[in-house]
Design a protein around this motif. Sequence first.
Motif, PDB file in Angstrom:
ATOM      1  N   ASN A 120       0.779  -1.224   0.063  1.00 53.52           N
ATOM      2  CA  ASN A 120      -0.059   0.136  -0.194  1.00 53.52           C
ATOM      3  C   ASN A 120       0.848   1.154   0.109  1.00 53.52           C
ATOM      4  N   ALA A 121       1.022   1.964  -1.283  1.00 52.71           N
ATOM      5  CA  ALA A 121       1.759   3.114  -1.341  1.00 52.71           C
ATOM      6  C   ALA A 121       0.859   4.320  -1.632  1.00 52.71           C
ATOM      7  N   SER A 122      -0.077   4.475  -0.844  1.00 55.97           N
ATOM      8  CA  SER A 122      -0.812   5.544  -0.776  1.00 55.97           C
ATOM      9  C   SER A 122      -0.421   6.569   0.310  1.00 55.97           C
ATOM     10  N   ARG A 351     -19.800   2.245   4.594  1.00 53.79           N
ATOM     11  CA  ARG A 351     -19.902   2.303   5.802  1.00 53.79           C
ATOM     12  C   ARG A 351     -18.635   1.815   6.638  1.00 53.79           C
ATOM     13  N   PHE A 352     -17.726   1.003   6.055  1.00 51.72           N
ATOM     14  CA  PHE A 352     -16.696   0.609   7.077  1.00 51.72           C
ATOM     15  C   PHE A 352     -15.488   0.571   6.389  1.00 51.72           C
ATOM     16  N   TYR A 353     -15.369   0.921   5.032  1.00 43.79           N
ATOM     17  CA  TYR A 353     -14.011   1.220   4.607  1.00 43.79           C
ATOM     18  C   TYR A 353     -13.294   2.477   4.813  1.00 43.79           C
ATOM     19  N   ALA A 354     -12.095   2.481   5.268  1.00 46.30           N
ATOM     20  CA  ALA A 354     -11.282   3.687   5.643  1.00 46.30           C
ATOM     21  C   ALA A 354      -9.725   3.106   6.087  1.00 46.30           C
ATOM     22  N   LYS A 458      -3.951  11.398   7.343  1.00 43.53           N
ATOM     23  CA  LYS A 458      -4.731  10.071   7.231  1.00 43.53           C
ATOM     24  C   LYS A 458      -4.693   9.644   5.647  1.00 43.53           C
ATOM     25  N   ARG A 459      -4.740   8.593   5.455  1.00 44.90           N
ATOM     26  CA  ARG A 459      -4.935   8.056   3.981  1.00 44.90           C
ATOM     27  C   ARG A 459      -6.555   8.067   3.658  1.00 44.90           C
TER      28      ARG A 459
END
Length: 597
Positions: A120-122, A351-354, A458-459
């Motif tokens: 994950n390179a965000s 609803r849940f993804y973060a 934060k991403r």
Amino acid sequence: MASTFTRLAALAAILSLGLTPSLAQERAETSALEMGAGGRPVGQAWSRSPVYAEHGMAATAHPLASQVAVDVLQRGGSAVDAAIAANAALGLMEPTGNGIGGDLFAIVWDPETQQLYGLNASGRSPMGRSYADLRSALGDADSIPPFGHLPVSVPGTVDGWFELHGRFGRLPMADILAPAIDYAENGHPVSPVIAYYLERNLARFEERLDMIGEFDNARATYFADGAPEAGEMFRNPDLANTLRMIAEGGRNAFYEGEIARTIDAYMRRIGGDLRLEDFAAHRSEWVAPGCVEYRDGYELCELPPNGQGFAALQMVNILRNVDLTQWPRGSAEVLHYITEAKRLAFEDLARFYADPAFADIPVEGLLSEEYGRRRFAEIDATRANPAFQPGDPRLEGEGDTTYLTVADSSGMMVSLIQSNYRGMGSGLVADGLGFMFQDRGELFSLDPDHPNVYAPGKRPFHTIIPAFVMRNGAPHMSFGLMGGGMQPQGHVQVLINMVDYGMNVQEAGDAARLNHDGGRQPTQDLEGTGAELLGTLHVEPGISEETIERLRAMGHNVEVVENGVMFGGYQAIIRDPETGVYSGATEMRKDGQALGY
């Protein structure tokens, strides 16, 4: 008059999409007589042959980038080296989809350790801008804008390159970046689909100049004489200089050295919030891919949030509860089940993804067989549910993007996706650097109670997702599909085409697709205020009129979209477990090419 064989080939192709004989005959005549379609001795008439090669393969959205990757492989580079080289070239050649101002995600199969690795390179939001600061800057706006400095987050691509290279690279980074530097310095001819997107992006930027603020740099870099046309030579000497600094100074040149200092000064000049400290603090993260078995030993593997990859796994978890092969691939029943599974998965996504560093995501529950069965039970086989809701996964006790895949002679396979998000990105190009910043921060929510709410450092929720398929525990396919919210549903459609309907790697990508859009979004409040929950089911012209009318009768809002833009762009490589031979594909919706040696 078309030959009998040509008409029969066209007829067979359209019947495979679920058309009635009368409509199939009508379209076969149109295809063969009016469009001058030819016949094929093998396979479907609407597709071409996959590419086969023994030693290595690359499939990218631009033929020159595929050639760059294969050249690196032939010089002894690993699949990771070749993927980085192709990605660097695509940042120049396909600036409408990616570049070093954006983020990157990758899945790597390593034959030495016999493991899948995820990266994950965000990048993250500015550490010095609070939620209150952002709300103040937005004024009366109820969402983060798509252009200008407010949606810009730290670009993660360059750090992603060096993380991948540090673990799996063989050649020096200077050698890997040399082809992109040469093309940027001396020019390359613009390809047709990319020229089309350049024109669209320029028109969109021109409409939002007030929102962008500073556009002179972007205009000078990409649009000095208007949008470049197909076949026109395009040069970007500023990008050549930037890549040369990275090749010589490594990732620190970008995150701590001259490039980072230039960005800091530019952001201060235009009123932006990114600072040198944000770049210096940035790091990529190695993550474990999640996998869910569909059927017959095929496992789909995706990366965990902050991306949307697990939505594809949720769809697979739902759809494995029904045997789709009892209906033709293009039938209303199959499209209905795919659409409803997508809608259910995306309710949970919203609803849940973060960013998991800021939110407690119930991953185990979301991907459990039990939860998949419960969500499948909510589907009415005969009618669309107008108002799905997020589920309860707790267990007791929608841009533009580039995707590429490369495989080498050792068996290493790389699935890599990279993007600036909406079109070319924010519209901002720092002084003399030759690349545009992403606008990924647009995907934060402003609801203080939402897991995806904006916060410093934060991403944001991310749309770009690489994919991988394991079969009976062995590496089978590295693949991906570009295009915002199309990506998870596209991954699942490709898998269904292969596993349930026996299509080869090329046919699985060329077959007509659906793209459901709408419903609850990860940028909205938890109640989904303003969401039209049924959404719109977009289909390509290869879906029959009979199927479309049946879907409408089932309650779906169906629209036929002619130009293919919203249905993504697919690349894939499959490895034969016995011979080691690769078969690769890239599809008609892009300019790309699969190439091997």
